[in-house]
Structure formats: C-alpha cells, structure tokens
Design a protein around this motif. Structure first.
Motif, PDB file in Angstrom:
ATOM      1  N   GLU A 124       0.772   2.632  -5.849  1.00 23.31           N
ATOM      2  CA  GLU A 124       1.964   2.803  -4.552  1.00 23.31           C
ATOM      3  C   GLU A 124       1.187   3.007  -3.342  1.00 23.31           C
ATOM      4  O   GLU A 124       1.679   2.545  -2.097  1.00 23.31           O
ATOM      5  CB  GLU A 124       2.507   4.054  -4.877  1.00 23.31           C
ATOM      6  N   ARG A 125       0.011   3.650  -3.588  1.00 24.92           N
ATOM      7  CA  ARG A 125      -0.693   4.059  -2.120  1.00 24.92           C
ATOM      8  C   ARG A 125      -1.285   2.652  -1.559  1.00 24.92           C
ATOM      9  O   ARG A 125      -1.477   2.500  -0.657  1.00 24.92           O
ATOM     10  CB  ARG A 125      -2.079   4.994  -2.489  1.00 24.92           C
ATOM     11  N   LYS A 127      -0.086  -0.371  -2.310  1.00 25.07           N
ATOM     12  CA  LYS A 127       1.126  -1.141  -1.791  1.00 25.07           C
ATOM     13  C   LYS A 127       1.524  -0.731  -0.166  1.00 25.07           C
ATOM     14  O   LYS A 127       1.590  -1.449   0.659  1.00 25.07           O
ATOM     15  CB  LYS A 127       2.308  -1.303  -2.533  1.00 25.07           C
ATOM     16  N   ASP A 128       1.254   0.606  -0.066  1.00 30.01           N
ATOM     17  CA  ASP A 128       1.783   1.160   1.259  1.00 30.01           C
ATOM     18  C   ASP A 128       0.798   0.845   2.369  1.00 30.01           C
ATOM     19  O   ASP A 128       1.158   0.834   3.487  1.00 30.01           O
ATOM     20  CB  ASP A 128       1.900   2.482   1.027  1.00 30.01           C
TER      21      ASP A 128
END
Ligand code: AMP
Ligand code: ZN
Length: 130
Positions: A124-125, A127-128
């Motif tokens: 997630e990190r 992708k962000d």
C-alpha cells in the motif's frame, strides 16, 4: 503457461501483494524478502529466461523496472534499489528489485519469510508513492 506460479499470480489465481501493473508487466512483493519492499517485476507473457525475451519486451521490462524503482525507493526510504536476476526457483522471467542501504545486502541468504499483513501494508505504501 498452466503450471507456472507467476502466471497464476498475474492472472489473480494466486494472491499477491501487488504494487503495480500495466498492459504487459506486473510487480508484486516477494514473500521471502531480503529487505522490506523486495519486489518482483515480471512480464505477463510467460518466458523462462531473461535473455530469451524479444528485444522490445526486454527494453520495456527494464523501463518498467526504472518506473517502479522510484516509488519503491521513496516508500521504504532506501539509499538504492538493487537488481538481481536468477530464476532458478521460478522459471518465469522476473527482476528482483531490492531496496538496499549498503554493500552485500542483495545476498539471498538474508531472505526470510514475511508476515502477509506486513507485505500488504508495504505494498500500500509503495502504491501511494507512485
Ligand atoms: P528465483 O527464481 O531464484 O529468482 O527466486 C524466485 C523468488 O520468488 C524467490 O525469492 C521466492 O521467495 C519468490 N516467490 C516464490 N513464490 C512466491 C509467491 N507466491 N509470491 C511472491 N514471491 C514468491
Ligand atoms: Zn509463467
């Protein structure tokens, strides 16, 4: 290819901590990372060996590696992204993109099984950070 684990991952038949994909390539976290953020980048089309790729796919693969390296480096705060290609365990072309902070950190003997929740959080990190 029917019995290839990475083909199944890119088709969504086996779960993975995906970080990025485009039409021809797919990137996900290695379940046995050498360092946090250890990513595998694959062409979607099954080919066994890196240097058997068509020139066009080969160049696009390394362009994709460069594209993924920037948010990956930023997300985990590493000094560099190291590159490894072996393919003895999984005969579907993949580039290991490994965040590193010093010499010797690419050594596969440093790899250890990751907590799946931790992999999801890191993905997630990353992708962000795109
Ligand atoms: P190699 O073929 O030697 O370059 O190594 C294959 C890599 O794939 C190893 O680092 C494994 O930990 C990794 N790997 C194997 N199965 C999976 C999976 N289901 N999800 C993510 N990574 C995997
Ligand atoms: Zn495959």
């Amino acid at each position: 290819m029917t019995n290839c684990i990475f083909c199944k991952i890119k088709d969504g038949e086996i779960p993975s901590a995906k970080v990025w994909e485009n039409e021809n390539f797919f990137a996900f976290l290695d379940i046995n990372p050498v360092n946090p953020g250890h990513t595998l980048l694959i062409p979607k089309k099954h080919v066994d060996y890196l240097f058997e790729l068509d020139d066009g796919v080969y160049h696009e693969l390394f362009k994709a590696a460069k594209e993924v390296s920037v948010p990956l480096k930023r997300a985990v705060g590493a000094k560099r992204i190291g590159v490894v290609v072996e393919g003895f365990l999984v005969p579907h072309v993949h580039i290991h993109l490994i965040p590193i902070n010093g010499p010797g950190e690419l050594d596969a003997k440093r790899a250890g099984k990751a907590d799946p929740n931790e992999l999801t959080a890191i993905a997630e990190r990353i992708k962000d950070a795109f």
